[in-house]
Write a protein that holds these residues in place. Structure first.
Motif, PDB file in Angstrom:
ATOM      1  N   VAL A 184       0.893  -1.345  -0.180  1.00 52.90           N
ATOM      2  CA  VAL A 184       0.096  -0.213  -0.088  1.00 52.90           C
ATOM      3  C   VAL A 184       0.822   1.434   0.029  1.00 52.90           C
ATOM      4  CG1 VAL A 184      -1.493   1.433   1.334  1.00 52.90           C
ATOM      5  CG2 VAL A 184      -2.100  -0.843   0.963  1.00 52.90           C
ATOM      6  N   ILE A 185       1.933   1.418   0.892  1.00 47.41           N
ATOM      7  CA  ILE A 185       2.761   2.386   1.188  1.00 47.41           C
ATOM      8  C   ILE A 185       3.668   2.667   0.081  1.00 47.41           C
ATOM      9  CG2 ILE A 185       4.042   3.575   2.817  1.00 47.41           C
ATOM     10  CD1 ILE A 185       2.356   2.217   4.845  1.00 47.41           C
ATOM     11  N   HIS A 186       4.455   1.546  -0.408  1.00 51.98           N
ATOM     12  CA  HIS A 186       5.510   1.808  -1.116  1.00 51.98           C
ATOM     13  C   HIS A 186       5.367   1.438  -2.612  1.00 51.98           C
ATOM     14  CE1 HIS A 186       7.546   0.496   2.766  1.00 51.98           C
ATOM     15  NE2 HIS A 186       7.874   1.896   2.704  1.00 51.98           N
ATOM     16  N   SER A 187       4.592   0.275  -2.962  1.00 48.13           N
ATOM     17  CA  SER A 187       4.257  -0.061  -4.118  1.00 48.13           C
ATOM     18  C   SER A 187       3.305   0.744  -4.997  1.00 48.13           C
ATOM     19  CB  SER A 187       4.024  -1.635  -4.059  1.00 48.13           C
ATOM     20  OG  SER A 187       4.887  -2.277  -3.441  1.00 48.13           O
ATOM     21  N   LEU A 188       1.849   0.707  -4.394  1.00 45.19           N
ATOM     22  CA  LEU A 188       0.862   1.349  -5.019  1.00 45.19           C
ATOM     23  C   LEU A 188       0.933   2.513  -4.768  1.00 45.19           C
ATOM     24  CD1 LEU A 188      -1.796  -1.350  -4.146  1.00 45.19           C
ATOM     25  CD2 LEU A 188      -0.592  -1.176  -6.378  1.00 45.19           C
TER      26      LEU A 188
END
Length: 376
Positions: A184-188
């Motif tokens: 959620v935080i880094h990828s999307l």
């Protein structure tokens, strides 16, 4: 040169495809070079442990699995600089540290990732764990093999955490929790006010719900088939819950989100759910894939829907996390009461490892954690 000193341990061994775990006496060699030996306090059980037991991926057996270990450093190799005996650590995945991906800070995409985490031995092809009579047990699973009273890891994979933090709870941060939250935080890179969809409300999926709430997503839709999981997802931040056994659930997602999700995370590993997730995206939406499937699994989706709407599908490993930075951040958020991943955890005695596996597979437990410390 003298041989390394060995420590007697108890390890949970899986000896053949699909076989139950058996607790057996074993021996673990002393740390060398940049290795650390850790007394395991507790270790999470992840879906990946079970799919290796069932040979979705071809790791050699018999093996000692376990890859969400947390414990206390007992001894360090001569090249270790940042850790000392007595430090509390969470163990995480292995990486080489010098390939282009690692040098760019993308350690979960290390070019040697598969061998280092699923190869069943160290970089030199040797194992660190043997039976009392010297027979080899494949190990180095995710650079740790923490289904044991003691484990060897490398300094780069042993993440120091505050001693004030509840060590027995922290192991899942090393894989499952950091995967969901990191996706959620880094990828999307979920944005405030956005529409987020999670497919599968297991430990990874609900970790993603927790992170989406932190990121400020305006609408958070959880999809699963287990009512208790959906209820927990709502307690922890989901604004809507949908049973995917109900016909028309994709249309329901599109109605709730006003035309489709901006971001979605597929954590089930089921090709049909992935295809439905793509259909549930809005224009220029992105679907992250973290669910593990047997090697060679194929998925089908509408190419024109993907192209014309500008949708994207993104593979994600370990949440694109840099564990040395992200795991302490998650610990701090938990201690502040802002990341309640403890709500996912059920503790089991080490001896009940097979019951923990069965409960996980039956959907009765989201995240089993085995209490290892003190096991004789």
């Amino acid at each position: 040169m003298s041989k390394p000193a060995f420590r007697d341990i108890v390890a949970a061994v899986t000896r053949s495809k699909g076989a139950p775990f058996t607790l057996e006496p074993a021996r673990l060699r002393a740390p060398v070079n940049d290795e650390v030996r850790v007394r395991i306090v507790a270790t999470g059980m992840c879906h990946t442990d079970l799919i290796i037991r069932d040979q979705y991926y071809p790791m050699p057996l018999p093996a000692v699995l376990g890859h969400e270990g947390a414990g206390v450093v007992e001894a360090v190799g001569p090249e270790v600089r940042s850790l000392s005996p007595g430090d509390h650590v969470v163990l995480t995945y292995g990486h080489c540290g010098h390939c282009l991906s690692c040098c760019a800070g993308h350690t979960s995409y290390c070019t040697d990732f598969f061998r280092r985490n699923f190869g069943g031995s160290g970089e030199d092809g040797q194992v660190a764990i043997t039976t009392p009579d010297g027979a080899l047990l494949h190990d180095h699973f995710f650079a740790q093999s923490s289904f044991a009273t003691y484990a060897l890891s490398r300094e780069s994979s042993a993440i120091k955490v505050p001693k004030a933090a509840p060590l027995s709870l922290l192991g899942p941060l090393g894989c499952g929790i950091q995967t969901g939250a990191g996706a959620v935080i880094h990828s999307l890179k979920v944005t405030p006010g956005s529409r987020f969809l999670v497919l599968g409300a297991g430990a990874v999926g609900i970790s993603a719900v927790l992170a989406a709430r932190l990121a400020g997503a305006g609408t958070i839709v959880a999809v699963d088939v287990v009512p208790t999981r959906l209820a927990l997802a709502c307690e922890l931040g989901a604004t809507h819950a949908i049973d995917s056994r109900e016909p028309g659930w994709v249309e329901a997602v599109r109605d709730i989100t006003g035309g489709g999700a901006d971001f979605a995370l597929e954590s089930t590993g089921r090709p049909a759910i992935l295809a439905q997730g793509v259909a549930a995206l809005g224009p220029r939406g992105v679907l992250g894939v973290v669910g593990a499937s047997p090697q060679g699994t194929q998925a089908a989706f509408d190419l024109n829907d993907l192209m014309i709407a500008g949708k994207r599908i993104q593979g994600i490993c370990e949440g694109d996390s840099v564990p040395r930075k992200f795991i302490p951040e998650l610990v701090e958020l938990h201690m502040q009461g802002r990341f309640a991943f403890d709500r996912l955890v059920t503790f089991y005695p080490f001896a009940d490892i097979n019951r923990a596996a069965a409960d996980s597979e039956a959907g009765l437990t989201l995240k089993p954690v085995l209490l290892v410390d003190g096991h004789a």
